[in-house]
Design a protein around this motif. Structure first.
Motif, PDB file in Angstrom:
ATOM      1  N   THR A 156     -18.125  -3.517  16.495  1.00 10.40           N
ATOM      2  CA  THR A 156     -18.961  -2.812  17.457  1.00 10.40           C
ATOM      3  C   THR A 156     -18.898  -1.303  17.265  1.00 10.40           C
ATOM      4  OG1 THR A 156     -19.465  -2.577  19.813  1.00 10.40           O
ATOM      5  CG2 THR A 156     -17.143  -2.661  19.198  1.00 10.40           C
ATOM      6  N   THR A 157     -19.953  -0.630  17.658  1.00 11.73           N
ATOM      7  CA  THR A 157     -19.999   0.825  17.514  1.00 11.73           C
ATOM      8  C   THR A 157     -19.142   1.544  18.546  1.00 11.73           C
ATOM      9  OG1 THR A 157     -21.990   0.875  18.905  1.00 11.73           O
ATOM     10  CG2 THR A 157     -22.307   0.760  16.515  1.00 11.73           C
ATOM     11  N   ASP A 158     -18.888   0.906  19.680  1.00 12.28           N
ATOM     12  CA  ASP A 158     -18.041   1.490  20.725  1.00 12.28           C
ATOM     13  C   ASP A 158     -16.899   0.510  21.015  1.00 12.28           C
ATOM     14  OD1 ASP A 158     -16.871   2.805  22.794  1.00 12.28           O
ATOM     15  OD2 ASP A 158     -18.509   2.532  24.217  1.00 12.28           O
ATOM     16  N   PRO A 159     -15.743   0.698  20.384  1.00 16.10           N
ATOM     17  CA  PRO A 159     -14.659  -0.283  20.528  1.00 16.10           C
ATOM     18  C   PRO A 159     -13.864  -0.159  21.815  1.00 16.10           C
ATOM     19  CG  PRO A 159     -13.970   1.481  19.078  1.00 16.10           C
ATOM     20  CD  PRO A 159     -15.403   1.761  19.420  1.00 16.10           C
ATOM     21  N   VAL A 160     -14.047   0.929  22.561  1.00 16.94           N
ATOM     22  CA  VAL A 160     -13.187   1.172  23.729  1.00 16.94           C
ATOM     23  C   VAL A 160     -13.274   0.060  24.776  1.00 16.94           C
ATOM     24  CG1 VAL A 160     -12.755   2.732  25.674  1.00 16.94           C
ATOM     25  CG2 VAL A 160     -13.123   3.653  23.383  1.00 16.94           C
ATOM     26  N   PRO A 161     -14.474  -0.406  25.171  1.00 13.29           N
ATOM     27  CA  PRO A 161     -14.504  -1.492  26.160  1.00 13.29           C
ATOM     28  C   PRO A 161     -13.742  -2.737  25.711  1.00 13.29           C
ATOM     29  CG  PRO A 161     -16.670  -0.502  25.966  1.00 13.29           C
ATOM     30  CD  PRO A 161     -15.842   0.074  24.866  1.00 13.29           C
ATOM     31  N   MET A 162     -13.840  -3.095  24.431  1.00  9.00           N
ATOM     32  CA  MET A 162     -13.139  -4.288  23.978  1.00  9.00           C
ATOM     33  C   MET A 162     -11.629  -4.058  23.913  1.00  9.00           C
ATOM     34  SD  MET A 162     -13.541  -7.418  23.474  1.00  9.00           S
ATOM     35  CE  MET A 162     -15.285  -7.229  23.839  1.00  9.00           C
ATOM     36  N   ILE A 163     -11.197  -2.845  23.594  1.00 10.79           N
ATOM     37  CA  ILE A 163      -9.764  -2.539  23.648  1.00 10.79           C
ATOM     38  C   ILE A 163      -9.259  -2.667  25.084  1.00 10.79           C
ATOM     39  CG2 ILE A 163      -8.060  -0.703  23.349  1.00 10.79           C
ATOM     40  CD1 ILE A 163      -9.724   0.335  21.016  1.00 10.79           C
ATOM     41  N   ALA A 164     -10.073  -2.218  26.035  1.00 11.16           N
ATOM     42  CA  ALA A 164      -9.706  -2.356  27.449  1.00 11.16           C
ATOM     43  C   ALA A 164      -9.585  -3.822  27.845  1.00 11.16           C
ATOM     44  CB  ALA A 164     -10.740  -1.654  28.320  1.00 11.16           C
ATOM     45  N   LEU A 173     -23.233  -9.458  19.941  1.00 11.25           N
ATOM     46  CA  LEU A 173     -23.095  -8.860  18.615  1.00 11.25           C
ATOM     47  C   LEU A 173     -23.791  -9.701  17.551  1.00 11.25           C
ATOM     48  CD1 LEU A 173     -21.709  -6.367  17.420  1.00 11.25           C
ATOM     49  CD2 LEU A 173     -19.737  -7.805  16.918  1.00 11.25           C
ATOM     50  N   ARG A 174     -23.668 -11.019  17.677  1.00 17.76           N
ATOM     51  CA  ARG A 174     -24.346 -11.908  16.729  1.00 17.76           C
ATOM     52  C   ARG A 174     -25.857 -11.755  16.837  1.00 17.76           C
ATOM     53  NH1 ARG A 174     -21.270 -17.754  17.282  1.00 17.76           N
ATOM     54  NH2 ARG A 174     -19.123 -17.015  16.957  1.00 17.76           N
ATOM     55  N   ARG A 175     -26.347 -11.653  18.054  1.00 14.72           N
ATOM     56  CA  ARG A 175     -27.794 -11.525  18.244  1.00 14.72           C
ATOM     57  C   ARG A 175     -28.303 -10.217  17.633  1.00 14.72           C
ATOM     58  NH1 ARG A 175     -28.111 -11.182  23.618  1.00 14.72           N
ATOM     59  NH2 ARG A 175     -27.475 -13.355  23.794  1.00 14.72           N
ATOM     60  N   THR A 176     -27.539  -9.143  17.832  1.00 15.69           N
ATOM     61  CA  THR A 176     -27.912  -7.855  17.257  1.00 15.69           C
ATOM     62  C   THR A 176     -27.905  -7.911  15.737  1.00 15.69           C
ATOM     63  OG1 THR A 176     -26.965  -6.714  19.162  1.00 15.69           O
ATOM     64  CG2 THR A 176     -27.339  -5.406  17.191  1.00 15.69           C
ATOM     65  N   SER A 177     -26.893  -8.587  15.185  1.00 14.95           N
ATOM     66  CA  SER A 177     -26.798  -8.703  13.725  1.00 14.95           C
ATOM     67  C   SER A 177     -27.953  -9.520  13.162  1.00 14.95           C
ATOM     68  CB  SER A 177     -25.466  -9.350  13.343  1.00 14.95           C
ATOM     69  OG  SER A 177     -24.382  -8.567  13.790  1.00 14.95           O
TER      70      SER A 177
END
Length: 396
Positions: free
Chosen positions: A338-346, A383-387
């Motif tokens: 992902t382009t913004d990893p912070v939410p997933m790290i949270a 993410l899959r849908r975007t890809s």
């Protein structure tokens, strides 16, 4: 046709609202139950019913994800174990505790993957925890409790909700320091050792992943220090009494948890196939512990993992552990892409809080675990849908 389009738009709005309300209301269960015995079930019920109506009208099934397969297999083991132990005094009650969480997880995966922004779910989770924290502080400061409880009967359960919500603040943008101070202060006021261990693990993870700004950490630490000094100055005797009572209880808690863990281990050894059935730990504890606790004949195991293993056997525990492992692996894959990893790290930090705290608590019947599983799976589907969209022109 116009009516149908209007309903679809309204249905999407209702899905967003009910999804956020369901996670917001989860830590406020005690307050809802005080108002009405069935009120705590209303938010998830409204979410599920609205989801079914909207998806039927759309004629759209949920996008498949590996989590669905694990949940389905777990449900099979749960139902078979329940049928095998249908005569147990708590079997039906505990089956009806499990199934709604599995269903709500499936619904949240689909809704968060399509209609609800992930940050909205995280914000609703934090907001509910902050309200619960304020209730906990009120119970300590105004209601005369020696440990913060607020909307939940057990202070340890309150600490679980608060610490699980705390790392989600790094994914938000406003009110972070104030909310963090409220959550940590209330968690500290529960005097929960499991909560303290979970909080330590959360801070360590966020620092290791460089997701926790040192400025915010310093500001929160300074505010908490000031609150601690104020508590000593203005409520010294009450604080001493609370610490004294907790110290007295702590030794007993260690002994009783050891007894319950040993009893759960015996149940696993004696019934490895399908366990003793949902709720079977409570029913079988006196015999498995040789009546070790005369005053408590139907307790919980105080360990989510041992309780699941005892009640659903090795297959049930293996699937439950697989669900946690799959969620962890998926979250790391999403974080890397992902382009913004912070939410997933949270979200990862919150999952760590759940895993650590649940070593000492039976928390499989609370929403944080299941909502985190849903958020990670939904993020993966997004993410899959975007890809797929990005790759479509090249394929053509």
């Amino acid at each position: 046709m116009t009516w149908r389009l209007t309903w679809c738009r309204d249905g999407h709005w209702l899905l967003r609202a009910f999804a956020c309300v369901a996670v917001f209301a989860a830590p406020l269960e005690g307050y809802l139950l005080q108002a009405h015995g069935q009120l705590a079930k209303l938010p998830p019920a409204l979410l599920v019913v609205t989801w079914v109506v909207v998806r039927v009208r759309q004629r759209r099934a949920p996008e498949p994800h590996p989590v669905h397969a694990v949940l389905a297999l777990f449900a099979v083991v749960l139902l078979v174990s329940s049928a095998l132990h249908a005569g147990g005094p708590y079997a039906a009650e505990y089956l009806l505790r499990w199934l709604p969480f599995l269903l709500v997880t499936v619904v949240l995966i689909d809704v968060v993957a399509r209609e609800v922004p992930i940050r909205a779910i995280l914000a609703a989770t934090v907001a509910g925890a902050v309200v619960a924290a304020l209730g906990g502080l009120h119970s300590l400061l105004a209601a005369g409790e020696t440990r913060a409880t607020g909307p939940l009967e057990d202070p340890n359960d309150l600490a679980y909700f608060l610490v699980a919500a705390l790392p989600l603040l790094v994914a938000l943008r406003r009110g972070v320091v104030v909310a963090a101070v409220v959550l940590v202060a209330a968690a500290a006021a529960t005097f929960s050792r499991g909560g303290a261990l979970a909080l330590t693990a959360v801070v360590a993870w966020l620092l290791a992943r460089r997701a926790l700004p040192l400025k915010a950490l310093t500001a929160a630490a300074a505010a908490l220090t000031a609150l601690g000094v104020a508590a000593v100055l203005f409520a010294g005797p009450e604080l001493d009494r609370a610490i004294s009572e907790k110290s007295h209880i702590a030794g007993t808690n260690v002994d009783t948890r050891e007894l319950r863990w040993q009893a759960a281990a015996r149940m696993v050894a004696d019934h490895p196939g399908l366990g003793v059935g949902p709720g079977g730990f409570r029913a079988g504890y006196p015999a498995a512990s040789h009546n070790a606790e005369i005053d408590e004949q139907t307790p919980v195991a105080h360990s989510m993992y041992l309780e699941v293993a005892a009640e659903l056997g090795v297959p049930g525990f293996a699937l439950f552990a697989a669900l946690l492992a799959l969620t962890a692996v998926t979250s790391e894959r999403v974080r890397r892409v992902t382009t913004d990893p912070v939410p997933m790290i949270a979200v990862q930090a919150s999952l760590i809080a759940v895993v650590v705290a649940s070593t000492f608590l039976s928390q499989q019947y609370y929403l944080p675990l299941w909502s985190l599983v849903a958020v990670v799976a939904a993020a993966d589907l997004r993410l899959r849908r975007t890809s797929d969209v990005a790759c479509a022109p090249r394929d053509q």
